[in-house]
Design a protein around this motif. Sequence first.
Motif, PDB file in Angstrom:
ATOM      1  N   ARG A  56     -10.835 -11.646   9.247  1.00 12.02           N
ATOM      2  CA  ARG A  56     -12.121 -11.791   9.426  1.00 12.02           C
ATOM      3  C   ARG A  56     -12.942 -12.374   8.243  1.00 12.02           C
ATOM      4  O   ARG A  56     -13.865 -13.101   8.143  1.00 12.02           O
ATOM      5  CB  ARG A  56     -12.631 -10.460   9.494  1.00 12.02           C
ATOM      6  N   TRP A  57     -11.993 -12.580   6.761  1.00 15.80           N
ATOM      7  CA  TRP A  57     -12.593 -12.852   5.989  1.00 15.80           C
ATOM      8  C   TRP A  57     -12.257 -14.423   5.770  1.00 15.80           C
ATOM      9  O   TRP A  57     -11.152 -15.018   5.127  1.00 15.80           O
ATOM     10  CB  TRP A  57     -12.211 -11.940   4.516  1.00 15.80           C
ATOM     11  N   ILE A  58     -13.122 -15.156   6.465  1.00 14.67           N
ATOM     12  CA  ILE A  58     -12.760 -16.727   6.432  1.00 14.67           C
ATOM     13  C   ILE A  58     -13.151 -17.331   5.117  1.00 14.67           C
ATOM     14  O   ILE A  58     -12.272 -18.138   4.548  1.00 14.67           O
ATOM     15  CB  ILE A  58     -13.621 -17.344   7.438  1.00 14.67           C
ATOM     16  N   ILE A  59     -14.030 -16.796   4.463  1.00 21.80           N
ATOM     17  CA  ILE A  59     -14.300 -17.070   2.949  1.00 21.80           C
ATOM     18  C   ILE A  59     -13.801 -15.722   2.236  1.00 21.80           C
ATOM     19  O   ILE A  59     -14.877 -14.937   2.038  1.00 21.80           O
ATOM     20  CB  ILE A  59     -15.707 -17.605   2.590  1.00 21.80           C
ATOM     21  N   PRO A  60     -12.820 -15.773   1.819  1.00 22.74           N
ATOM     22  CA  PRO A  60     -12.465 -14.488   1.153  1.00 22.74           C
ATOM     23  C   PRO A  60     -13.022 -14.219  -0.218  1.00 22.74           C
ATOM     24  O   PRO A  60     -13.334 -15.237  -1.101  1.00 22.74           O
ATOM     25  CB  PRO A  60     -10.843 -14.716   0.946  1.00 22.74           C
ATOM     26  N   THR A  61     -13.146 -12.978  -0.770  1.00 21.36           N
ATOM     27  CA  THR A  61     -13.511 -12.510  -2.037  1.00 21.36           C
ATOM     28  C   THR A  61     -12.488 -11.714  -2.659  1.00 21.36           C
ATOM     29  O   THR A  61     -11.441 -11.410  -1.994  1.00 21.36           O
ATOM     30  CB  THR A  61     -14.822 -11.852  -2.135  1.00 21.36           C
ATOM     31  N   PRO A  62     -12.553 -11.591  -4.047  1.00 24.83           N
ATOM     32  CA  PRO A  62     -11.383 -10.620  -4.504  1.00 24.83           C
ATOM     33  C   PRO A  62     -11.270  -9.367  -3.874  1.00 24.83           C
ATOM     34  O   PRO A  62     -10.360  -8.736  -3.845  1.00 24.83           O
ATOM     35  CB  PRO A  62     -11.958 -10.396  -6.018  1.00 24.83           C
ATOM     36  N   TYR A  63     -12.388  -8.678  -3.288  1.00 26.42           N
ATOM     37  CA  TYR A  63     -12.315  -7.513  -2.492  1.00 26.42           C
ATOM     38  C   TYR A  63     -11.913  -7.825  -1.131  1.00 26.42           C
ATOM     39  O   TYR A  63     -11.295  -6.590  -0.473  1.00 26.42           O
ATOM     40  CB  TYR A  63     -13.810  -6.976  -2.510  1.00 26.42           C
ATOM     41  N   SER A  64     -11.322  -8.813  -0.748  1.00 25.87           N
ATOM     42  CA  SER A  64     -10.860  -9.047   0.696  1.00 25.87           C
ATOM     43  C   SER A  64      -9.110  -9.037   0.273  1.00 25.87           C
ATOM     44  O   SER A  64      -8.453  -9.037   1.140  1.00 25.87           O
ATOM     45  CB  SER A  64     -11.019 -10.327   1.390  1.00 25.87           C
ATOM     46  N   SER A  65      -8.780  -8.881  -1.039  1.00 22.77           N
ATOM     47  CA  SER A  65      -7.142  -9.065  -1.340  1.00 22.77           C
ATOM     48  C   SER A  65      -6.402  -7.896  -0.714  1.00 22.77           C
ATOM     49  O   SER A  65      -5.423  -8.060  -0.384  1.00 22.77           O
ATOM     50  CB  SER A  65      -7.083  -8.949  -2.803  1.00 22.77           C
ATOM     51  N   HIS A  66      -7.105  -6.707  -0.509  1.00 18.37           N
ATOM     52  CA  HIS A  66      -6.397  -5.661  -0.031  1.00 18.37           C
ATOM     53  C   HIS A  66      -7.073  -5.116   1.267  1.00 18.37           C
ATOM     54  O   HIS A  66      -6.714  -3.908   1.729  1.00 18.37           O
ATOM     55  CB  HIS A  66      -6.452  -4.435  -1.072  1.00 18.37           C
ATOM     56  N   ALA A  67      -7.896  -5.921   1.764  1.00 16.77           N
ATOM     57  CA  ALA A  67      -8.674  -5.264   3.017  1.00 16.77           C
ATOM     58  C   ALA A  67      -7.783  -6.030   4.423  1.00 16.77           C
ATOM     59  O   ALA A  67      -8.092  -6.919   5.012  1.00 16.77           O
ATOM     60  CB  ALA A  67      -9.973  -6.179   3.042  1.00 16.77           C
ATOM     61  N   PHE A  68      -6.875  -5.090   4.656  1.00 21.46           N
ATOM     62  CA  PHE A  68      -5.922  -5.046   5.804  1.00 21.46           C
ATOM     63  C   PHE A  68      -5.992  -3.950   6.583  1.00 21.46           C
ATOM     64  O   PHE A  68      -6.402  -2.844   6.204  1.00 21.46           O
ATOM     65  CB  PHE A  68      -4.462  -5.196   5.389  1.00 21.46           C
ATOM     66  N   HIS A  69      -5.454  -4.066   7.809  1.00 21.44           N
ATOM     67  CA  HIS A  69      -5.134  -2.944   8.385  1.00 21.44           C
ATOM     68  C   HIS A  69      -3.891  -2.314   7.606  1.00 21.44           C
ATOM     69  O   HIS A  69      -3.142  -3.158   7.038  1.00 21.44           O
ATOM     70  CB  HIS A  69      -4.489  -3.477  10.045  1.00 21.44           C
ATOM     71  N   PRO A  70      -4.076  -1.105   7.594  1.00 25.43           N
ATOM     72  CA  PRO A  70      -3.005  -0.035   6.751  1.00 25.43           C
ATOM     73  C   PRO A  70      -1.607  -0.707   7.097  1.00 25.43           C
ATOM     74  O   PRO A  70      -0.916  -0.835   6.116  1.00 25.43           O
ATOM     75  CB  PRO A  70      -3.159   1.205   7.004  1.00 25.43           C
ATOM     76  N   LEU A  71      -1.314  -0.727   8.074  1.00 23.89           N
ATOM     77  CA  LEU A  71       0.218  -1.160   8.423  1.00 23.89           C
ATOM     78  C   LEU A  71       0.454  -2.527   7.979  1.00 23.89           C
ATOM     79  O   LEU A  71       1.539  -2.873   7.848  1.00 23.89           O
ATOM     80  CB  LEU A  71       0.491  -0.708   9.983  1.00 23.89           C
ATOM     81  N   ASP A  72      -0.530  -3.442   8.171  1.00 20.03           N
ATOM     82  CA  ASP A  72      -0.275  -4.908   7.860  1.00 20.03           C
ATOM     83  C   ASP A  72      -0.053  -4.722   6.440  1.00 20.03           C
ATOM     84  O   ASP A  72       0.910  -5.441   5.798  1.00 20.03           O
ATOM     85  CB  ASP A  72      -1.687  -5.750   8.156  1.00 20.03           C
ATOM     86  N   GLY A  73      -0.807  -4.152   5.459  1.00 21.17           N
ATOM     87  CA  GLY A  73      -0.542  -4.139   4.095  1.00 21.17           C
ATOM     88  C   GLY A  73       0.684  -3.593   3.882  1.00 21.17           C
ATOM     89  O   GLY A  73       1.534  -4.083   2.815  1.00 21.17           O
ATOM     90  N   TYR A  74       1.014  -2.422   4.445  1.00 18.72           N
ATOM     91  CA  TYR A  74       2.435  -1.856   4.309  1.00 18.72           C
ATOM     92  C   TYR A  74       3.705  -2.653   4.451  1.00 18.72           C
ATOM     93  O   TYR A  74       4.648  -3.045   3.639  1.00 18.72           O
ATOM     94  CB  TYR A  74       2.658  -0.679   5.162  1.00 18.72           C
ATOM     95  N   LEU A  75       3.466  -3.493   5.630  1.00 17.29           N
ATOM     96  CA  LEU A  75       4.675  -4.288   5.804  1.00 17.29           C
ATOM     97  C   LEU A  75       4.749  -5.464   4.940  1.00 17.29           C
ATOM     98  O   LEU A  75       5.869  -5.897   4.482  1.00 17.29           O
ATOM     99  CB  LEU A  75       4.425  -4.889   7.187  1.00 17.29           C
ATOM    100  N   GLN A  76       3.802  -5.967   4.515  1.00 16.29           N
ATOM    101  CA  GLN A  76       3.654  -7.130   3.270  1.00 16.29           C
ATOM    102  C   GLN A  76       4.220  -6.501   2.116  1.00 16.29           C
ATOM    103  O   GLN A  76       4.616  -7.534   1.460  1.00 16.29           O
ATOM    104  CB  GLN A  76       2.604  -8.033   3.544  1.00 16.29           C
ATOM    105  N   SER A  77       3.926  -5.282   2.029  1.00 15.27           N
ATOM    106  CA  SER A  77       4.398  -4.629   0.508  1.00 15.27           C
ATOM    107  C   SER A  77       5.868  -4.382   0.678  1.00 15.27           C
ATOM    108  O   SER A  77       6.692  -3.913  -0.315  1.00 15.27           O
ATOM    109  CB  SER A  77       3.622  -3.355   0.154  1.00 15.27           C
ATOM    110  N   CYS A  78       6.559  -4.227   1.773  1.00 16.54           N
ATOM    111  CA  CYS A  78       7.867  -3.643   1.969  1.00 16.54           C
ATOM    112  C   CYS A  78       9.031  -4.441   1.061  1.00 16.54           C
ATOM    113  O   CYS A  78       9.718  -3.776   0.455  1.00 16.54           O
ATOM    114  CB  CYS A  78       8.343  -3.733   3.488  1.00 16.54           C
ATOM    115  N   PRO A  79       8.824  -5.817   1.129  1.00  7.06           N
ATOM    116  CA  PRO A  79       9.892  -6.563   0.135  1.00  7.06           C
ATOM    117  C   PRO A  79      10.006  -5.999  -1.322  1.00  7.06           C
ATOM    118  O   PRO A  79      11.118  -6.046  -1.849  1.00  7.06           O
ATOM    119  CB  PRO A  79       9.463  -8.081   0.306  1.00  7.06           C
ATOM    120  N   TYR A  80       8.889  -5.446  -1.773  1.00  5.42           N
ATOM    121  CA  TYR A  80       8.936  -5.210  -3.092  1.00  5.42           C
ATOM    122  C   TYR A  80       9.732  -3.885  -3.315  1.00  5.42           C
ATOM    123  O   TYR A  80      10.238  -3.667  -4.362  1.00  5.42           O
ATOM    124  CB  TYR A  80       7.152  -4.989  -3.661  1.00  5.42           C
TER     125      TYR A  80
END
Length: 304
Positions: free
Chosen positions: A171-195
């Motif tokens: 949704r954030w076509i022009i992102p801001t620093p606050y969009s950095s973690h503005a994910f669907h919760p499972l989306d954010g989780y999946l992308q954090s799994c490699p860490y």
Amino acid sequence: MVDIALNIADEYIFDSIYARFYPISIPDNTTITNLQYSLPRDNIYRQFISLFILTNVFAYFFYFFFSTLSYIFVFDKELMKHPKFLKNQIRKEITLSATGFPITSLVTVPWFLGEVRGYSKLYDDINDYGFLYGIFSIILFLFFTDMCIYWIHRWLHHPLIYKNLHKPHHRWIIPTPYSSHAFHPLDGYLQSCPYHLFVYLFPLQKFIYIGLFVFVNIWTIMIHDGEYLSSGTFINGAAHHSLHHLYFNYNYGQYFTLWDKIGGSHRLPGEEQFDRKKKRDQKVWIKQSMEVDKFDENGKEKEE
């Protein structure tokens, strides 16, 4: 890393809380010299609850502290006049992030619980593997997680997955620093799994892990603030990631462009991503908006 934070929190916060809510039965006339609680520190349920609380505290702190610093001192607020910048966008970004953290934390805690209970390859003494391995482990961490996130991110753009998980972040076509973690919760989780997976596969010194944990969060904010650090073609910085938000199907990498080049999804930023004057040019904005409008709401290019 997590065990250090948990031990400190137990010592100064959680011991007294658990002693209050889960007191141990003590015979009359018994002198109490220490806090007494029926849930010892190594109780798995206590650890899960404590880690859930700590994960949320750190998530909110890192997000609001570093995003706000970036917004105040780095983010170009002229971009908020871009025609694709949403009404009340920052409030929406913060709301999505803040409501998602508890869910993301809930599914992340098992990784941390495994670390605390000794199942990971985290170690204390840098001399266990040597200083050179410590340096190598940082490089390995960056390249391993970048590779994994590239493929996870690209998978999240599959039409069947995108509309259910990754779409909220775009949704954030022009992102801001606050969009950095503005994910669907499972989306954010999946992308954090490699860490988290990394420390179960490769040895990593705990304080290096702490440093990388902080770096990852700051980097995630930096690639959404619109200000590039490098105009080179190897680092997948804010300029590259801005194109990902504008044009959906390019620059999936996290730190580097290596896998985008291998996977044929690399798009080199143009001058308008680097030149501040052109970045603010309304003619450029109109051109970008027209290109964005070629995609439907699910990120798929419309048929002519």
